[in-house]
Design a protein around this motif. Structure first.
Motif, mmCIF file in Angstrom:
data_model
loop_
_atom_site.group_PDB
_atom_site.id
_atom_site.type_symbol
_atom_site.label_atom_id
_atom_site.label_comp_id
_atom_site.label_asym_id
_atom_site.label_seq_id
_atom_site.Cartn_x
_atom_site.Cartn_y
_atom_site.Cartn_z
ATOM 1 N N SER A 36 0.824 -1.213 0.000
ATOM 2 C CA SER A 36 0.000 0.000 0.000
ATOM 3 C C SER A 36 0.859 1.264 0.000
ATOM 4 O O SER A 36 0.545 2.243 -0.678
ATOM 5 N N LYS A 83 1.152 11.696 4.498
ATOM 6 C CA LYS A 83 0.737 11.064 3.250
ATOM 7 C C LYS A 83 0.511 9.568 3.440
ATOM 8 O O LYS A 83 -0.330 8.960 2.785
ATOM 9 N N PHE A 84 1.302 8.957 4.337
ATOM 10 C CA PHE A 84 1.248 7.515 4.505
ATOM 11 C C PHE A 84 0.540 7.082 5.789
ATOM 12 O O PHE A 84 0.117 5.940 5.891
ATOM 13 N N SER A 105 1.202 4.206 -3.060
ATOM 14 C CA SER A 105 1.034 5.647 -2.856
ATOM 15 C C SER A 105 2.238 6.434 -3.374
ATOM 16 O O SER A 105 2.134 7.622 -3.673
#
Length: 393
Positions: free
Chosen positions: A290, A348-349, A294
C-alpha cells in the motif's frame, strides 16, 4: 547497437589498410635501388618507426611521433656529446670507460625518475623512454665521435621519413580523431544513464502489483551504468590524444578537453548512485504494497523527468548547443525536489513501521542524490558551452 558495431569494424578495417599503405611506402626506401643508395641499411628505421608510432587515432599517432622525435634528438645529442668527451680522454687509461659508465648511470637514473612523475608520464612517457634508449645506444656504441654523428644524422633522417609518412596518411586519409571519439562518448553516456533510471522504476512498480513477496528483478541495463563507471582511463587517454590534434572540423585549438573530463567524472558519480539505487530497489526490506502504491505516481514522474533531463543534456552536448539551464533545466530540477519532499511527508502515509521508514528514506535519499548530481552536471555543461562557444539555438 548493431549499426555502431559495424561502424567500428569498418573503422578498424580502414586503419588496417592505412597501416599497410604506410608500410608499403616506407619499404620503397629499402626496395628501390636509387633510394637505398641514399639511405642504406638505415631504411629499416623508417619501417620500424611506422610499426611503432602508427596508432588508431590521429592524435595518438602525432603524439607518439613527436615524442619519438623529441626523445631521439635529445638522447642522440646528449649521447654524442658524452661519446665525444669519452673519445677525447681515450688516451688516459680507463678514463673513457669511467666517463661512459658515470654518464649512463646518471642520465638513465635521472631519465627514469623524471619518467615516473605523473605530469611527465601522462604526455611524455614515450619520449622519456626513447631518450634513455637512444642515449645508451649512442654512448656505448664504441664508435668514433665523427661516426657517431654521421650515424645519428642518417638514422634521424629515416625516422623523420617514417614519421612524415605516418602523419600524412593518418591525418589526410579517412582520419580517426580522438576528439570526435571523446565528444561522442561523453554525449552518449547521458543516454546510458537515463535508460536504467527509467527502467528500474518501471520494473519496481510493475512487479509490485504482480507479486509482492518476490524480490524485484531488474533488467540487464545496468551494463550501461558499469560501462560509464569504468570509462575513466579511456576518457583520459582520448583527452590526451585530442590535445595533440590540429584544428579540424568543429574542434579548434586549445579546446576545453579538461572540462569534458570533469563532465565524465560527474557522470561516473551519477552511475554509482544509479547502481546504488538499483540495489536499494532489489533489497528484501521494502515498504508494504500500500505504501509503494502511494509512492508510485510521483516516483515514476520524477524518474521520467530525470531521464528526460539527462537526454536533453546529452543532446545539447552532441549537437554542441547551449542547454537551457536557467529557463528549463533548473526549474524542472527544483520541481523534482519539491515532489520528493512530498513523498516523505508522514501525513501522506499515516503511521509506518520502522522497516517502511528506512526503505522510504533510502529510496528518496538516492533519488534526491541523483537530482543534485544532474543539477551539478547542468552547471558544468553551461561552463563547457561558454568555453567551447556552443551555439545558443
Amino acid at each position: 547497437m548493431e549499426l555502431q558495431k559495424n561502424k567500428q569494424n569498418m573503422r578498424k578495417l580502414i586503419h588496417s589498410v592505412k597501416v599497410g599503405i604506410a608500410l608499403v611506402v616506407v619499404s620503397l626506401l629499402y626496395l628501390l635501388d636509387p633510394l637505398f643508395d641514399r639511405v642504406g641499411e638505415n631504411a629499416m628505421w623508417a619501417i620500424m618507426t611506422v610499426v611503432v608510432i602508427f596508432e588508431f587515432f590521429a592524435g595518438a599517432t602525432l603524439s607518439k611521433g613527436l615524442n619519438r622525435g623529441l626523445g631521439t634528438i635529445l638522447g642522440g645529442g646528449l649521447g654524442c656529446l658524452a661519446a665525444a668527451l669519452a673519445q677525447a680522454v681515450s688516451g688516459m687509461g680507463n678514463a673513457s670507460i669511467i666517463i661512459i659508465g658515470c654518464s649512463v648511470f646518471i642520465i638513465s637514473a635521472a631519465g627514469t625518475y623524471t619518467r615516473l612523475q605523473p605530469n611527465i608520464k601522462k604526455r611524455y612517457d614515450y619520449a622519456a623512454m626513447i631518450f634513455i634508449l637512444t642515449f645508451n645506444l649512442v654512448i656505448v656504441s664504441g664508435l668514433r665521435a665523427d661516426e657517431v654523428l654521421k650515424l645519428a644524422r642518417s638514422r634521424l633522417s629515416t625516422i623523420g621519413m617514417g614519421f612524415a609518412v605516418c602523419i600524412f596518411i593518418s591525418l589526410l586519409i579517412f582520419p580517426s580523431w580522438a576528439s570526435d571519439e571523446l565528444h561522442d562518448s561523453i554525449a552518449s553516456k547521458f543516454q546510458d544513464l537515463a535508460n536504467p533510471i527509467e527502467e528500474y522504476l518501471e520494473n519496481y512498480f510493475r512487479l509490485d502489483t504482480e507479486n509482492d513477496d518476490q524480490p524485484v528483478q531488474m533488467s540487464s541495463s545496468s551494463g550501461s551504468c558499469k560501462s560509464v563507471l569504468h570509462s575513466k582511463s579511456k576518457d583520459e587517454s582520448l583527452a590526451i590524444f585530442a590535445k595533440w590534434e590540429p584544428w579540424h572540423g568543429k574542434f579548434g585549438l586549445y579546446y576545453p578537453w579538461n572540462k569534458y573530463l570533469q563532465v565524465g567524472e560527474l557522470l561516473r558519480d551519477l552511475a554509482t548512485i544509479v547502481l546504488s539505487f538499483k540495489a536499494c530497489l532489489q533489497s528484501p526490506r521494502q515498504p508494504s504494497s500500500s505504501v509503494r502504491q502511494s509512492m508510485k505516481e510521483p516516483s515514476k514522474a520524477i524518474g521520467l523527468s530525470l531521464a528526460l533531463t539527462l537526454r536533453e543534456l546529452g543532446e545539447s552536448v552532441m549537437k554542441m548547443r547551449r542547454s537551457q539551464q536557467e529557463a528549463v533545466i533548473m526549474p524542472k530540477l527544483k520541481s523534482m525536489r519539491l515532489e520528493l519532499n512530498s513523498i516523505i511527508s508522514s501525513s501522506k502515509f499515516g503511521p509506518l513501521e520502522s522497516v517502511d521508514v528506512l526503505a522510504i528514506s533510502s529510496f528518496v535519499f538516492l533519488l534526491m542524490e541523483m537530482v543534485e548530481k544532474v543539477e551539478e552536471l547542468a552547471k558544468v555543461l553551461e561552463e563547457l558551452g561558454e568555453l567551447a562557444d556552443f551555439r545558443t539555438k
